[in-house]
Design a protein around this motif. Sequence first.
Motif, PDB file in Angstrom:
ATOM      1  N   LYS A 140      -1.561   6.719  -2.831  1.00 56.67           N
ATOM      2  CA  LYS A 140      -1.582   6.918  -1.378  1.00 56.67           C
ATOM      3  C   LYS A 140      -0.767   5.834  -0.665  1.00 56.67           C
ATOM      4  O   LYS A 140      -0.141   6.099   0.365  1.00 56.67           O
ATOM      5  CB  LYS A 140      -3.023   6.912  -0.869  1.00 56.67           C
ATOM      6  CG  LYS A 140      -3.856   8.107  -1.326  1.00 56.67           C
ATOM      7  CD  LYS A 140      -3.359   9.403  -0.718  1.00 56.67           C
ATOM      8  CE  LYS A 140      -4.258  10.574  -1.103  1.00 56.67           C
ATOM      9  NZ  LYS A 140      -3.801  11.842  -0.506  1.00 56.67           N
ATOM     10  N   ARG A 141      -0.766   4.629  -1.212  1.00 53.37           N
ATOM     11  CA  ARG A 141       0.039   3.550  -0.628  1.00 53.37           C
ATOM     12  C   ARG A 141       1.528   3.917  -0.646  1.00 53.37           C
ATOM     13  O   ARG A 141       2.286   3.525   0.242  1.00 53.37           O
ATOM     14  CB  ARG A 141      -0.165   2.256  -1.409  1.00 53.37           C
ATOM     15  CG  ARG A 141      -1.487   1.546  -1.193  1.00 53.37           C
ATOM     16  CD  ARG A 141      -1.518   0.808   0.120  1.00 53.37           C
ATOM     17  NE  ARG A 141      -2.598  -0.168   0.198  1.00 53.37           N
ATOM     18  CZ  ARG A 141      -3.059  -0.670   1.337  1.00 53.37           C
ATOM     19  NH1 ARG A 141      -2.533  -0.291   2.495  1.00 53.37           N
ATOM     20  NH2 ARG A 141      -4.041  -1.552   1.333  1.00 53.37           N
ATOM     21  N   ASP A 184      -6.761  -3.213   0.342  1.00 56.74           N
ATOM     22  CA  ASP A 184      -7.225  -2.086  -0.462  1.00 56.74           C
ATOM     23  C   ASP A 184      -8.726  -1.881  -0.295  1.00 56.74           C
ATOM     24  O   ASP A 184      -9.209  -0.748  -0.157  1.00 56.74           O
ATOM     25  CB  ASP A 184      -6.905  -2.321  -1.944  1.00 56.74           C
ATOM     26  CG  ASP A 184      -5.423  -2.158  -2.251  1.00 56.74           C
ATOM     27  OD1 ASP A 184      -4.654  -1.827  -1.327  1.00 56.74           O
ATOM     28  OD2 ASP A 184      -5.042  -2.370  -3.421  1.00 56.74           O
ATOM     29  N   SER A 186      -3.930   8.592   3.461  1.00 51.20           N
ATOM     30  CA  SER A 186      -2.564   8.066   3.520  1.00 51.20           C
ATOM     31  C   SER A 186      -2.329   7.311   4.828  1.00 51.20           C
ATOM     32  O   SER A 186      -1.662   6.270   4.846  1.00 51.20           O
ATOM     33  CB  SER A 186      -1.551   9.208   3.392  1.00 51.20           C
ATOM     34  OG  SER A 186      -1.684   9.882   2.157  1.00 51.20           O
ATOM     35  N   ARG A 211      -2.522  -5.029   8.699  1.00 48.24           N
ATOM     36  CA  ARG A 211      -2.805  -3.853   7.885  1.00 48.24           C
ATOM     37  C   ARG A 211      -4.145  -4.039   7.180  1.00 48.24           C
ATOM     38  O   ARG A 211      -4.686  -5.147   7.106  1.00 48.24           O
ATOM     39  CB  ARG A 211      -1.707  -3.642   6.833  1.00 48.24           C
ATOM     40  CG  ARG A 211      -0.311  -3.528   7.383  1.00 48.24           C
ATOM     41  CD  ARG A 211       0.679  -3.214   6.286  1.00 48.24           C
ATOM     42  NE  ARG A 211       0.480  -1.877   5.756  1.00 48.24           N
ATOM     43  CZ  ARG A 211       1.134  -1.395   4.709  1.00 48.24           C
ATOM     44  NH1 ARG A 211       2.023  -2.147   4.059  1.00 48.24           N
ATOM     45  NH2 ARG A 211       0.908  -0.164   4.281  1.00 48.24           N
ATOM     46  N   CYS A 225      -3.793   3.877   4.674  1.00 45.63           N
ATOM     47  CA  CYS A 225      -3.017   3.017   3.782  1.00 45.63           C
ATOM     48  C   CYS A 225      -1.763   2.475   4.473  1.00 45.63           C
ATOM     49  O   CYS A 225      -1.309   1.370   4.162  1.00 45.63           O
ATOM     50  CB  CYS A 225      -2.622   3.791   2.526  1.00 45.63           C
ATOM     51  SG  CYS A 225      -3.980   4.043   1.355  1.00 45.63           S
ATOM     52  N   SER A 226      -1.209   3.236   5.383  1.00 46.68           N
ATOM     53  CA  SER A 226       0.014   2.808   6.062  1.00 46.68           C
ATOM     54  C   SER A 226      -0.222   2.295   7.479  1.00 46.68           C
ATOM     55  O   SER A 226       0.725   1.849   8.134  1.00 46.68           O
ATOM     56  CB  SER A 226       1.012   3.975   6.113  1.00 46.68           C
ATOM     57  OG  SER A 226       0.476   5.057   6.864  1.00 46.68           O
TER      58      SER A 226
END
Length: 482
Positions: free
Chosen positions: A256-257, A281, A266, A278, A269-270
């Motif tokens: 997904k990263r 994990d 997704s 950000r 992750c972004s």
Amino acid sequence: MTSALEKVTGAVRQRVSSLTSVPLPRSVDERWLGATWPVRELAPAPPGLKPVLGDDGAPVLGHTLDFMRFGTDFTLKRYETYGPVSWMGVFGRRMVVLSGPEATQIALVNKDKAFSSQDGWKFFIERFFDRGLMLLDFGEHHLHRRIMQTAFTRDRLAGYLGQMGPTLREGVAAWSDRANPRIYWSLKQLTLDVATRVFMGMRSGDDADAINRAFVKAVRAGTAVIRFPMPGGRWAAGLQGRKVLESYFRANLPSKRLSDGEDLFSALCSATTDDGERFTDTDVVNHMIFLMMAAHETATIAATSVVYNLAKNPEWQERARQESLALGDEMPDIDALESLTALDLVLKESLRLNAPSPSSARMTVKDTEVLGHFIPEGTLVNVTPTVNHFVPECWTDPMRFDPERFNEQRREDKSHRYAWLPFGGGAHKCIGLHFATFEVKALLHEMLRAYRWTVPPVYKARWDYTSLPIPADGMPIRLERR
């Protein structure tokens, strides 16, 4: 306040008499309706403040089972008896209950930072939804919310809606062979399918079913009476469910990263703020587990409430149907869903009568006061905004189904800033409220196009509050294809 409470008293008694006829031991009803418990002070109050009054209820369990059985009716009874600030025994400890618009506003606005959401929810769900957005406080909560907000922009919501549309239409059409479904369970499966598709990019199948079962176990564990991992118990099942969810998200996180998918997994992750902040994990895993729970549970309850109220009020069902049919056969976008005014009014009224999240947990991290009542540091607090949905100082004939109270001419929800709180309030107001609203409206739009549905005139829903309010019997309806 006295006159308001007197009005609530009559409304409560009327509502109690309309509860389902499912038999309970006579002693249970008598204890709740007639028996009294010794009234005590929570703690001595310093000069100039009043002590919080309340009662322990039954030994050990306190009022735990009372609330699970009677839900909003029980909290209204407590409001009638003690006013907006009280305490009660629950889950083997004492908990302060804050009800009514003024007390709710103090706790949720939290100007002096005395009320911790993280510490409050820790008691109930930390083991299963650790460090979800609702379990963070103050600066850390603000930072995580800013990052997450980039996954809930209008453009992102439009993308999610485009993904869920075909799933909803296909799922609703599949009900055509079920003349008398238990609609709660049908809706729950469908919203879980939407959540796994839109949030995780998964198709229905064995993996999705296993994930869905894990979420159900984790949600139910939060209000387990036996709060340790006894084999076969809800607490143990919830812990196992959490392990399944962590394993899935961690295994899929690297891909997904690297992807530019349109699913929420997704997107988290972004997700990046203008300052370059950000999620780690671990943050992504924790937030996905929490958001999946919050999304499908609240959407299911809200949709079930709307289905019930449209079944009981066929004139509103037909009014909403005509608006949906006028949109034609195309999948509705955001603008189209926003044009469904009748459905919007019914949804708002349904959320008032049966809020999907009827309470919000807090813990005092320092001595504080609410409406002149002293609450010491380390006190578990339950904010019950659903009481606000029934107080007569905010609502006309509050026990009656009346969607027009939300029209632009009346707007009774504006009678107080904290009169209507189906999505919470303050800093922790639900970040996914617009997503949930669009999902429920899209789902009901498909139902209205495909079916008419009814319940027997004598049928009354009884909501089970063991975890969140769900119909105790699954809500049987008669479904007829148009």
